[in-house]
Scaffold this motif. Structure first.
Motif, PDB file in Angstrom:
ATOM      1  N   LEU A   1       0.862  -1.169   0.000  1.00 14.05           N
ATOM      2  CA  LEU A   1       0.000   0.000   0.000  1.00 14.05           C
ATOM      3  C   LEU A   1       0.900   1.221   0.000  1.00 14.05           C
ATOM      4  O   LEU A   1       1.773   1.354   0.857  1.00 14.05           O
ATOM      5  CB  LEU A   1      -0.910   0.007   1.235  1.00 14.05           C
ATOM      6  N   MET A   2       0.709   2.116  -0.985  1.00 17.33           N
ATOM      7  CA  MET A   2       1.536   3.307  -1.099  1.00 17.33           C
ATOM      8  C   MET A   2       0.661   4.554  -1.166  1.00 17.33           C
ATOM      9  O   MET A   2      -0.442   4.516  -1.706  1.00 17.33           O
ATOM     10  CB  MET A   2       2.410   3.222  -2.346  1.00 17.33           C
ATOM     11  N   GLU A   3       1.178   5.637  -0.617  1.00 13.87           N
ATOM     12  CA  GLU A   3       0.455   6.904  -0.611  1.00 13.87           C
ATOM     13  C   GLU A   3       0.935   7.763  -1.769  1.00 13.87           C
ATOM     14  O   GLU A   3       2.134   7.853  -2.041  1.00 13.87           O
ATOM     15  CB  GLU A   3       0.704   7.631   0.714  1.00 13.87           C
ATOM     16  N   ASN A   4      -0.006   8.396  -2.460  1.00  8.33           N
ATOM     17  CA  ASN A   4       0.346   9.312  -3.549  1.00  8.33           C
ATOM     18  C   ASN A   4       0.781  10.646  -2.967  1.00  8.33           C
ATOM     19  O   ASN A   4       0.157  11.164  -2.055  1.00  8.33           O
ATOM     20  CB  ASN A   4      -0.858   9.536  -4.473  1.00  8.33           C
ATOM     21  N   LYS A   5       1.828  11.225  -3.526  1.00  6.44           N
ATOM     22  CA  LYS A   5       2.348  12.493  -3.039  1.00  6.44           C
ATOM     23  C   LYS A   5       1.657  13.675  -3.721  1.00  6.44           C
ATOM     24  O   LYS A   5       1.578  14.757  -3.168  1.00  6.44           O
ATOM     25  CB  LYS A   5       3.863  12.567  -3.271  1.00  6.44           C
ATOM     26  N   LEU A   6       1.161  13.471  -4.936  1.00  8.58           N
ATOM     27  CA  LEU A   6       0.547  14.556  -5.682  1.00  8.58           C
ATOM     28  C   LEU A   6      -0.754  15.006  -5.056  1.00  8.58           C
ATOM     29  O   LEU A   6      -1.566  14.194  -4.618  1.00  8.58           O
ATOM     30  CB  LEU A   6       0.288  14.119  -7.127  1.00  8.58           C
ATOM     31  N   LEU A   7      -0.983  16.297  -5.029  1.00  9.69           N
ATOM     32  CA  LEU A   7      -2.221  16.857  -4.497  1.00  9.69           C
ATOM     33  C   LEU A   7      -3.264  16.913  -5.596  1.00  9.69           C
ATOM     34  O   LEU A   7      -2.945  17.155  -6.754  1.00  9.69           O
ATOM     35  CB  LEU A   7      -1.982  18.260  -3.934  1.00  9.69           C
TER      36      LEU A   7
END
Length: 78
Positions: free
Chosen positions: A46-52
């Motif tokens: 599971l990875m979090e996206n950095k882009l807003l």
């Protein structure tokens, strides 16, 4: 045929249905590429996206590796 992008909820529902059968519980897990090559699944993260401003804030990433040993041809899809 309608194609949908799979999300975590749909993945869970699908896996729950498969896991009712003992043969599915012991089955090898692979992914097949559009060119017909089979790869073994090495892991899922599971990875979090950095882009807003993106629709999805997180993603499930499946890591694959070449087959460790070749399996015979598929007889039928169940």
């Amino acid at each position: 045929m309608i194609s949908h992008t799979m999300n975590g909820k749909l993945l869970r529902q699908t896996l729950d249905k498969f896991m009712k059968a003992p043969v599915a519980q012991e089955a090898r897990v692979q992914v097949v590429l559009p060119n017909g090559e089979f790869y073994d699944i090495q892991g899922i993260q599971l990875m979090e996206n950095k882009l807003l401003g993106v629709r999805e804030t997180h993603r499930l990433v499946v890591t694959i590796e070449p087959e460790k040993w070749r399996m015979g041809q598929v007889v039928k899809k169940l």
